[in-house]
Write a protein that holds these residues in place. Structure first.
Motif, PDB file in Angstrom:
ATOM      1  N   MET A  77     -19.073  -2.100 -38.782  1.00  0.00           N
ATOM      2  CA  MET A  77     -19.646  -2.698 -37.594  1.00  0.00           C
ATOM      3  C   MET A  77     -20.313  -4.038 -37.898  1.00  0.00           C
ATOM      4  SD  MET A  77     -22.553  -1.240 -34.966  1.00  0.00           S
ATOM      5  CE  MET A  77     -21.581   0.163 -34.414  1.00  0.00           C
ATOM      6  N   ASP A  78     -20.972  -4.116 -39.036  1.00  0.00           N
ATOM      7  CA  ASP A  78     -21.715  -5.330 -39.392  1.00  0.00           C
ATOM      8  C   ASP A  78     -20.820  -6.567 -39.400  1.00  0.00           C
ATOM      9  OD1 ASP A  78     -22.937  -2.864 -40.585  1.00  0.00           O
ATOM     10  OD2 ASP A  78     -24.547  -4.271 -41.033  1.00  0.00           O
ATOM     11  N   HIS A  79     -19.628  -6.423 -39.976  1.00  0.00           N
ATOM     12  CA  HIS A  79     -18.721  -7.561 -40.095  1.00  0.00           C
ATOM     13  C   HIS A  79     -18.218  -7.999 -38.717  1.00  0.00           C
ATOM     14  CE1 HIS A  79     -15.779 -10.284 -41.754  1.00  0.00           C
ATOM     15  NE2 HIS A  79     -14.791  -9.630 -41.153  1.00  0.00           N
ATOM     16  N   ILE A  80     -17.882  -7.043 -37.882  1.00  0.00           N
ATOM     17  CA  ILE A  80     -17.422  -7.362 -36.529  1.00  0.00           C
ATOM     18  C   ILE A  80     -18.530  -8.068 -35.759  1.00  0.00           C
ATOM     19  CG2 ILE A  80     -16.567  -6.411 -34.345  1.00  0.00           C
ATOM     20  CD1 ILE A  80     -15.570  -3.990 -35.957  1.00  0.00           C
ATOM     21  N   TRP A  81     -19.739  -7.532 -35.860  1.00  0.00           N
ATOM     22  CA  TRP A  81     -20.871  -8.113 -35.144  1.00  0.00           C
ATOM     23  C   TRP A  81     -21.167  -9.521 -35.639  1.00  0.00           C
ATOM     24  CZ3 TRP A  81     -22.513  -7.248 -30.646  1.00  0.00           C
ATOM     25  CH2 TRP A  81     -23.763  -7.690 -30.217  1.00  0.00           C
ATOM     26  N   GLN A  82     -21.025  -9.745 -36.922  1.00  0.00           N
ATOM     27  CA  GLN A  82     -21.224 -11.084 -37.479  1.00  0.00           C
ATOM     28  C   GLN A  82     -20.200 -12.059 -36.908  1.00  0.00           C
ATOM     29  OE1 GLN A  82     -23.707 -12.142 -39.652  1.00  0.00           O
ATOM     30  NE2 GLN A  82     -22.878 -14.189 -39.268  1.00  0.00           N
ATOM     31  N   ASN A  83     -18.955 -11.608 -36.799  1.00  0.00           N
ATOM     32  CA  ASN A  83     -17.903 -12.450 -36.210  1.00  0.00           C
ATOM     33  C   ASN A  83     -18.251 -12.828 -34.771  1.00  0.00           C
ATOM     34  OD1 ASN A  83     -16.344 -12.252 -38.508  1.00  0.00           O
ATOM     35  ND2 ASN A  83     -14.991 -10.663 -37.702  1.00  0.00           N
ATOM     36  N   ILE A  84     -18.683 -11.837 -34.002  1.00  0.00           N
ATOM     37  CA  ILE A  84     -19.002 -12.049 -32.594  1.00  0.00           C
ATOM     38  C   ILE A  84     -20.166 -13.018 -32.428  1.00  0.00           C
ATOM     39  CG2 ILE A  84     -19.921 -10.933 -30.518  1.00  0.00           C
ATOM     40  CD1 ILE A  84     -18.446  -8.363 -31.452  1.00  0.00           C
ATOM     41  N   THR A  85     -21.257 -12.715 -33.094  1.00  0.00           N
ATOM     42  CA  THR A  85     -22.474 -13.496 -32.893  1.00  0.00           C
ATOM     43  C   THR A  85     -22.363 -14.917 -33.455  1.00  0.00           C
ATOM     44  OG1 THR A  85     -23.438 -12.474 -34.894  1.00  0.00           O
ATOM     45  CG2 THR A  85     -23.974 -11.488 -32.758  1.00  0.00           C
ATOM     46  N   THR A  86     -21.559 -15.073 -34.493  1.00  0.00           N
ATOM     47  CA  THR A  86     -21.329 -16.421 -35.030  1.00  0.00           C
ATOM     48  C   THR A  86     -20.477 -17.231 -34.062  1.00  0.00           C
ATOM     49  OG1 THR A  86     -21.469 -15.658 -37.330  1.00  0.00           O
ATOM     50  CG2 THR A  86     -20.348 -17.758 -36.936  1.00  0.00           C
ATOM     51  N   ALA A  87     -19.405 -16.637 -33.576  1.00  0.00           N
ATOM     52  CA  ALA A  87     -18.506 -17.339 -32.647  1.00  0.00           C
ATOM     53  C   ALA A  87     -19.211 -17.722 -31.352  1.00  0.00           C
ATOM     54  CB  ALA A  87     -17.296 -16.459 -32.339  1.00  0.00           C
ATOM     55  N   LEU A  88     -20.107 -16.873 -30.883  1.00  0.00           N
ATOM     56  CA  LEU A  88     -20.801 -17.123 -29.616  1.00  0.00           C
ATOM     57  C   LEU A  88     -22.148 -17.811 -29.801  1.00  0.00           C
ATOM     58  CD1 LEU A  88     -20.081 -13.756 -27.752  1.00  0.00           C
ATOM     59  CD2 LEU A  88     -18.911 -15.953 -27.478  1.00  0.00           C
ATOM     60  N   GLU A  89     -22.491 -18.082 -31.060  1.00  0.00           N
ATOM     61  CA  GLU A  89     -23.750 -18.770 -31.394  1.00  0.00           C
ATOM     62  C   GLU A  89     -24.962 -18.035 -30.811  1.00  0.00           C
ATOM     63  OE1 GLU A  89     -23.281 -22.826 -30.131  1.00  0.00           O
ATOM     64  OE2 GLU A  89     -21.921 -23.311 -31.781  1.00  0.00           O
ATOM     65  N   VAL A  90     -24.967 -16.735 -31.006  1.00  0.00           N
ATOM     66  CA  VAL A  90     -26.077 -15.909 -30.546  1.00  0.00           C
ATOM     67  C   VAL A  90     -27.266 -16.110 -31.488  1.00  0.00           C
ATOM     68  CG1 VAL A  90     -26.846 -13.535 -30.122  1.00  0.00           C
ATOM     69  CG2 VAL A  90     -24.489 -14.206 -29.595  1.00  0.00           C
ATOM     70  N   PRO A  91     -28.480 -16.344 -30.954  1.00  0.00           N
ATOM     71  CA  PRO A  91     -29.668 -16.506 -31.808  1.00  0.00           C
ATOM     72  C   PRO A  91     -29.817 -15.321 -32.752  1.00  0.00           C
ATOM     73  CG  PRO A  91     -30.195 -17.087 -29.535  1.00  0.00           C
ATOM     74  CD  PRO A  91     -28.804 -16.505 -29.521  1.00  0.00           C
ATOM     75  N   SER A  92     -30.209 -15.587 -33.963  1.00  0.00           N
ATOM     76  CA  SER A  92     -30.255 -14.554 -34.994  1.00  0.00           C
ATOM     77  C   SER A  92     -31.160 -13.389 -34.627  1.00  0.00           C
ATOM     78  CB  SER A  92     -30.694 -15.148 -36.338  1.00  0.00           C
ATOM     79  OG  SER A  92     -31.974 -15.746 -36.222  1.00  0.00           O
ATOM     80  N   ASP A  93     -32.290 -13.661 -33.960  1.00  0.00           N
ATOM     81  CA  ASP A  93     -33.188 -12.563 -33.602  1.00  0.00           C
ATOM     82  C   ASP A  93     -32.546 -11.629 -32.573  1.00  0.00           C
ATOM     83  OD1 ASP A  93     -33.357 -14.700 -31.742  1.00  0.00           O
ATOM     84  OD2 ASP A  93     -35.293 -13.990 -31.010  1.00  0.00           O
ATOM     85  N   VAL A  94     -31.802 -12.217 -31.637  1.00  0.00           N
ATOM     86  CA  VAL A  94     -31.101 -11.420 -30.628  1.00  0.00           C
ATOM     87  C   VAL A  94     -29.965 -10.633 -31.278  1.00  0.00           C
ATOM     88  CG1 VAL A  94     -29.749 -11.484 -28.494  1.00  0.00           C
ATOM     89  CG2 VAL A  94     -31.683 -13.040 -28.797  1.00  0.00           C
ATOM     90  N   ALA A  95     -29.236 -11.298 -32.170  1.00  0.00           N
ATOM     91  CA  ALA A  95     -28.122 -10.638 -32.870  1.00  0.00           C
ATOM     92  C   ALA A  95     -28.627  -9.456 -33.683  1.00  0.00           C
ATOM     93  CB  ALA A  95     -27.412 -11.633 -33.780  1.00  0.00           C
ATOM     94  N   ASP A  96     -29.708  -9.641 -34.403  1.00  0.00           N
ATOM     95  CA  ASP A  96     -30.268  -8.567 -35.232  1.00  0.00           C
ATOM     96  C   ASP A  96     -30.761  -7.406 -34.369  1.00  0.00           C
ATOM     97  OD1 ASP A  96     -29.742 -10.112 -37.436  1.00  0.00           O
ATOM     98  OD2 ASP A  96     -31.816 -10.787 -37.715  1.00  0.00           O
ATOM     99  N   LYS A  97     -31.422  -7.732 -33.264  1.00  0.00           N
ATOM    100  CA  LYS A  97     -31.949  -6.692 -32.379  1.00  0.00           C
ATOM    101  C   LYS A  97     -30.828  -5.830 -31.810  1.00  0.00           C
ATOM    102  CE  LYS A  97     -33.212  -7.587 -28.092  1.00  0.00           C
ATOM    103  NZ  LYS A  97     -33.983  -8.063 -26.915  1.00  0.00           N
ATOM    104  N   TRP A  98     -29.736  -6.470 -31.399  1.00  0.00           N
ATOM    105  CA  TRP A  98     -28.640  -5.720 -30.790  1.00  0.00           C
ATOM    106  C   TRP A  98     -27.797  -4.976 -31.803  1.00  0.00           C
ATOM    107  CZ3 TRP A  98     -27.457  -4.170 -25.982  1.00  0.00           C
ATOM    108  CH2 TRP A  98     -28.270  -4.677 -24.954  1.00  0.00           C
ATOM    109  N   LEU A  99     -27.740  -5.462 -33.014  1.00  0.00           N
ATOM    110  CA  LEU A  99     -27.038  -4.710 -34.062  1.00  0.00           C
ATOM    111  C   LEU A  99     -27.777  -3.399 -34.330  1.00  0.00           C
ATOM    112  CD1 LEU A  99     -24.784  -4.446 -36.138  1.00  0.00           C
ATOM    113  CD2 LEU A  99     -26.206  -5.737 -37.756  1.00  0.00           C
TER     114      LEU A  99
END
Length: 202
Positions: free
Chosen positions: A1-23
């Motif tokens: 899951m971590d790798h997929i989520w990294q792909n998503i949040t990087t491509a969409l430029e999601v703020p790191s705090d939001v990305a971490d919270k949702w992971l």
């Protein structure tokens, strides 16, 4: 899951705090005690290798498809709502992306004119991926699935399961995409036929 989520949040430029919270939220949901197959360890892990090169739309839909899961109940609305919650939290104001994902998740109220048919078919095939795995993995899946439906008595569950399997057995192709069909169709047919025989003999 971590790798997929990294792909998503990087491509969409999601703020790191939001990305971490949702992971953390995703991992928590997919590790709930009522999940035996619909979990990160089982289902998400099996889908992951097929999602690495997929579109962001497909990746997001795959992670939110079973965010809420209750065996025997329809959680489409809940999962669509939590997807919207994530998009708002991430400040992703992209109606096309949102509608495409919602449509994949099963929201029939939204319209999308540019959702590729290939993505729709690929998404459907991903959900049936386990059917074409080895007999041992398929058997493990059937055991885990039964655990998720533990509230249903054996006779009712077997009838329900048999009806689903017989439906699969009657359709000409289980997998809609060429890649999945070539790799998994034969194994899926064999697994389904074996389970049908087991259920009929019980």
């Amino acid at each position: 899951m971590d790798h997929i989520w990294q792909n998503i949040t990087t491509a969409l430029e999601v703020p790191s705090d939001v990305a971490d919270k949702w992971l953390i939220k995703l991992k928590k949901q997919y590790s709930l005690p009522n999940r035996y197959y619909h979990s990160e360890k089982q289902m998400i892990h099996k889908k992951a290798e097929h999602l690495s090169g997929a579109s962001v739309c497909l990746q997001l839909a795959s992670l939110f498809q079973y965010y809420h899961f209750d065996a025997g109940k329809d959680s489409v609305r809940e999962n669509c709502d939590v997807l919207k919650e994530f998009l708002v939290d991430a400040k992703l104001d992209n109606k096309t992306l949102e509608n495409n994902i919602l449509q994949l998740l099963g929201d029939v109220s939204v319209e999308s004119v540019d959702l590729p048919e290939d993505d729709v078919l690929y998404f459907q095939d991903l959900d049936l991926l386990i059917l074409g795995y080895s007999p041992e993995e398929y058997k493990q899946y059937t055991v885990q699935l039964r655990q998720e439906y533990s509230a249903i008595d054996t006779e009712s569950y077997n009838k329900m399961r048999l009806k689903i399997l017989q439906t699969f057995n009657r359709i000409p192709f289980i997998y809609a995409t060429k890649a999945f069909s070539e790799k998994y169709e034969s194994a899926a047919r064999a697994n389904i036929e074996n389970e049908i025989k087991e259920l009929e003999n019980q």
